[in-house]
Design a protein around this motif. Sequence first.
Motif: not given
Length: 242
Positions: A180-207
């Motif tokens: 989030l800090a790399k682009a502080p004004r940009r809005v990231f979707s849950r799906a994007e954050l899941l891919v970017l921050c937990s790519p090895e996980s099969d977690s659901l977006e609500r996590t």
Amino acid sequence: MTEPLLAPTSGQALILIAEDEPEIAEILIAYLKRTGFQTVHAQDGRRALELHQTLKPDLVLLDVMMPKLDGWMVLAEIRHRGNTPVIMLTAHDQDMDKLMGLRIGADDYIVKPFNPAEVIARVQAVLRRCADQEHGASHSVLRVDAFEIDIDSHEVSVRIGTRNQPLSLTVTEFRLLAQLAKAPRRVFSRAELLVLCSPESDSLERTVDSHISKLRRKIEDLGLRGVPSSIRGVGYRFGNLA
């Protein structure tokens, strides 16, 4: 009439505007020139690729819906050629559109209708980030508002008054905050954050919501509120920056 191909003046970044709506292109050209940028305009995707190949612009503002070749095809070809920064201009505020651009290699997204001043700020931020990376600074230390985030050591400190307070985070919480800090004004979707921050996980977006909630609580314990900031129905951004 085909516009002349002029080499950019030394010291002035050249912005390629790929936009088929003349009114929008004229507004962008006016604001960019007022800020000190040079511009060149393409009204369709094929012309955009020709100008990119010939002029080697410093950044491309790329509309998604264009004649001849759409923005996704243009972006894919630009990424095949190299690492020219690209900011997508899209009328579709959809998670799948953002994810497609992310996978192809867009550097940022701006949803129409937009504030031209915001476009300028985004252009400047992306160019600054790319210049840092080119000169070896990368993002080893991110400084946003009261936060200092050391990517290499996975350490975070928060300035409270005149003191820097350490912030203890889990690996996932750290990744979320840093992203989030790399682009502080940009809005990231849950799906994007899941891919970017937990790519090895099969977690659901609500996590992502759970991790963000815990991260926010830790920051609130230090006396700061609103980081990360929730954008209802869309996702999260770093915070409500002035």
